[in-house]
Write a protein that holds these residues in place. Structure first.
Motif, PDB file in Angstrom:
ATOM      1  N   VAL A 185      13.196  -6.913 -16.494  1.00  0.00           N
ATOM      2  CA  VAL A 185      12.865  -5.894 -15.497  1.00  0.00           C
ATOM      3  C   VAL A 185      13.375  -4.560 -16.024  1.00  0.00           C
ATOM      4  CG1 VAL A 185      13.134  -5.108 -13.139  1.00  0.00           C
ATOM      5  CG2 VAL A 185      13.042  -7.568 -13.619  1.00  0.00           C
ATOM      6  N   LEU A 186      12.455  -3.712 -16.470  1.00  0.00           N
ATOM      7  CA  LEU A 186      12.821  -2.354 -16.883  1.00  0.00           C
ATOM      8  C   LEU A 186      12.921  -1.563 -15.576  1.00  0.00           C
ATOM      9  CD1 LEU A 186      10.946  -0.122 -19.535  1.00  0.00           C
ATOM     10  CD2 LEU A 186      12.653   0.604 -17.883  1.00  0.00           C
TER      11      LEU A 186
ATOM     12  N   LEU B 174       7.887   2.966 -13.822  1.00  0.00           N
ATOM     13  CA  LEU B 174       6.640   3.674 -13.508  1.00  0.00           C
ATOM     14  C   LEU B 174       6.434   3.890 -12.011  1.00  0.00           C
ATOM     15  CD1 LEU B 174       4.205   2.050 -16.105  1.00  0.00           C
ATOM     16  CD2 LEU B 174       5.550   4.153 -16.297  1.00  0.00           C
ATOM     17  N   HIS B 175       7.392   3.487 -11.190  1.00  0.00           N
ATOM     18  CA  HIS B 175       7.324   3.873  -9.779  1.00  0.00           C
ATOM     19  C   HIS B 175       7.342   5.398  -9.663  1.00  0.00           C
ATOM     20  CE1 HIS B 175       7.517   0.131  -7.556  1.00  0.00           C
ATOM     21  NE2 HIS B 175       8.475  -0.310  -8.353  1.00  0.00           N
TER      22      HIS B 175
ATOM     23  N   GLY C 291       0.788  -1.230   0.000  1.00  0.00           N
ATOM     24  CA  GLY C 291       0.000   0.000   0.000  1.00  0.00           C
ATOM     25  C   GLY C 291       0.812   1.268   0.000  1.00  0.00           C
ATOM     26  N   GLN C 292       2.134   1.152   0.097  1.00  0.00           N
ATOM     27  CA  GLN C 292       2.995   2.335   0.129  1.00  0.00           C
ATOM     28  C   GLN C 292       3.901   2.441  -1.105  1.00  0.00           C
ATOM     29  OE1 GLN C 292       4.573   3.260   4.260  1.00  0.00           O
ATOM     30  NE2 GLN C 292       4.029   1.107   4.556  1.00  0.00           N
ATOM     31  N   VAL C 293       3.941   1.365  -1.883  1.00  0.00           N
ATOM     32  CA  VAL C 293       4.724   1.335  -3.117  1.00  0.00           C
ATOM     33  C   VAL C 293       3.841   0.787  -4.223  1.00  0.00           C
ATOM     34  CG1 VAL C 293       6.720   0.317  -4.289  1.00  0.00           C
ATOM     35  CG2 VAL C 293       6.911   1.018  -1.908  1.00  0.00           C
ATOM     36  N   ASP C 294       3.895   1.390  -5.393  1.00  0.00           N
ATOM     37  CA  ASP C 294       3.072   0.925  -6.505  1.00  0.00           C
ATOM     38  C   ASP C 294       3.431  -0.500  -6.915  1.00  0.00           C
ATOM     39  OD1 ASP C 294       1.738   3.364  -6.767  1.00  0.00           O
ATOM     40  OD2 ASP C 294       3.322   4.183  -8.038  1.00  0.00           O
TER      41      ASP C 294
ATOM     42  N   THR D 245       7.985   4.028 -23.978  1.00  0.00           N
ATOM     43  CA  THR D 245       8.271   4.262 -22.578  1.00  0.00           C
ATOM     44  C   THR D 245       9.725   4.699 -22.447  1.00  0.00           C
ATOM     45  OG1 THR D 245       7.995   3.311 -20.354  1.00  0.00           O
ATOM     46  CG2 THR D 245       9.056   1.913 -21.991  1.00  0.00           C
ATOM     47  N   VAL D 246      10.032   5.362 -21.345  1.00  0.00           N
ATOM     48  CA  VAL D 246      11.377   5.910 -21.139  1.00  0.00           C
ATOM     49  C   VAL D 246      12.177   4.998 -20.216  1.00  0.00           C
ATOM     50  CG1 VAL D 246      12.703   7.839 -20.214  1.00  0.00           C
ATOM     51  CG2 VAL D 246      10.614   8.276 -21.522  1.00  0.00           C
TER      52      VAL D 246
END
Length: 400
Positions: A299-300, A45-46, A17-20, A271-272
């Motif tokens: 893992v991007l 996207l974090h 709940g604290q990290v996407d 995406t970047v």
């Protein structure tokens, strides 16, 4: 000291709940390009732009009340810094970050924006770490390594846990290696969930610390790499001990591999990715035969690339693909020459981007000039067509 799957499950619950939870998507374009079935976990996207948030938050939540009050210090090229700064501010923990000279502005500015104190010190990560240790001893801070810490490793392992929950059929994971925290945690989680999964690491050719240590060699590290996020001269003791028996192979990639991967993420996946973040794709592009036909997870892991550097990388890729090319033409320095050359190029569908006259080259006649004409083309075949057109029109091309 070790990290277990139960530790990673506990970290997942601790940070919930604290990290996407970042998305996992099948990439049709990258699959068609490489011949593998490619799945990407978009950790760029974090909120702070990289995978580092899980480990940083997990470690901060394990501080004692006294340690929280004293604050933490870390050495980081940027992603660990931003993650610590952001979650430190949320939790009321003072954060000081030491960054190497030459750290991309976007990472330093992002860290300051989250409220951390930023100190620029050290020519590289090693020098920054020495300064961070000095500040720890002088100020009483708690040193939080970017990777050589069990709390960090267990937090990073949540990445693979999420990845395999969303893509359970994966046969291999390709994970960038800097200090080793991500691949160590992910290896433990992935092997616990799927014992036969194959784990591959990726290092930059300028900083092959994990690969060299495996061979019992002293790594030869140094230089300016676009993958500065994994430009670590010595892999962490804790991550290496955990990952070494679990990682099948470490693939070393050249600068051009990282550049192409950054460009493909931008042009194909829209995406970047920063250089280190694109490491998995760089390895897939550099070693396609290893993965052809396999279900592969990439893992991007970060997207914090300086805007100017991204523009440079994209333009360099156009040059590699011959979609942007310079024709150096030797001609007479008289009125109308440039318009005639332009007519040939334009008539064949080339778009002139820039023109430079050189009248002072000593290997050019005094009444002549070199014309460097930068042209946008549709690709290599079109570039060759324009070159032939110029030669057939009687122009002497020196390079192109």
């Amino acid at each position: 000291m070790t990290v277990t799957f139960d530790d990673i499950l506990a970290a997942r619950d601790r940070i919930a709940g604290q990290v996407d939870r970042t998305p996992v998507r099948y990439s049709r374009r990258l699959s068609q390009l490489t011949g593998a079935e490619v799945w990407v976990k978009f950790d760029n996207l974090h909120f702070t732009g990289s995978f580092k948030e899980r480990g940083a938050l997990n470690r901060l939540l394990q501080l004692t009340p006294d340690e929280r009050k004293r604050g933490v210090v870390a050495a980081s090229a940027g992603n660990h810094a931003q993650a610590l700064a952001y979650h430190g501010a949320r939790l009321g923990v003072p954060v000081t970050i030491v960054m190497p000279e030459g750290t991309p502005f976007v990472k330093a500015d992002g860290t300051r924006a989250h409220g951390a104190t930023v100190v620029i010190k050290g020519l590289d990560f090693t020098g920054s770490t020495e300064e961070a240790h000095r500040l720890r001893d002088e100020k009483g801070f708690v040193f939080v390594s970017a990777f050589d810490d069990e709390g960090i490793v267990t937090g990073q392992g949540v990445c693979a846990l999420e990845f395999l929950e969303d893509a359970p059929d994966l046969e291999a994971l390709i994970i960038p290696i800097g200090g080793g925290g991500l691949i160590a945690g992910c290896s433990v989680a992935a092997r616990a969930m799927k014992p036969d999964i194959r784990i591959f690491g990726v290092e930059a050719a300028m900083y092959p610390s994990f690969a060299a240590r495996r061979r019992g060699e002293t790594p030869k590290c140094g230089g300016q790499t676009i993958a500065e996020g994994i430009a670590i001269k010595a892999v962490g003791e804790i991550p290496f001990a955990i990952a070494d028996p679990l990682v099948e192979e470490v693939l070393v990639c050249q600068e051009a591999d990282f550049e192409t991967a950054v460009a493909y993420y931008a042009t194909l996946e829209k995406t970047v990715a920063e250089g280190a973040g694109a490491g998995g794709l760089a390895a897939l592009l550099a070693y396609p035969d290893k993965f052809r036909g396999m279900k592969v997870g990439l893992v991007l892991c970060g997207g914090n690339i300086d805007a100017r550097m991204l523009a440079v990388v994209l333009n360099r890729e156009l040059v590699r693909e011959k979609k942007m090319i310079v024709y150096r033409i030797l001609g007479d320095d008289r009125p109308g020459m440039l318009s005639k050359m332009s007519a040939v190029i334009g008539g064949l569908g080339g778009n002139i981007i820039d023109v430079v006259h050189n009248r002072l080259a000593l290997d050019v006649p005094a009444k002549g000039a070199e014309f460097d004409i930068m042209v946008e083309t549709r690709g290599e075949a079109h570039a060759i067509e324009i070159r032939h057109g110029l030669e057939e029109a009687g122009y002497e091309l020196r390079m192109g």
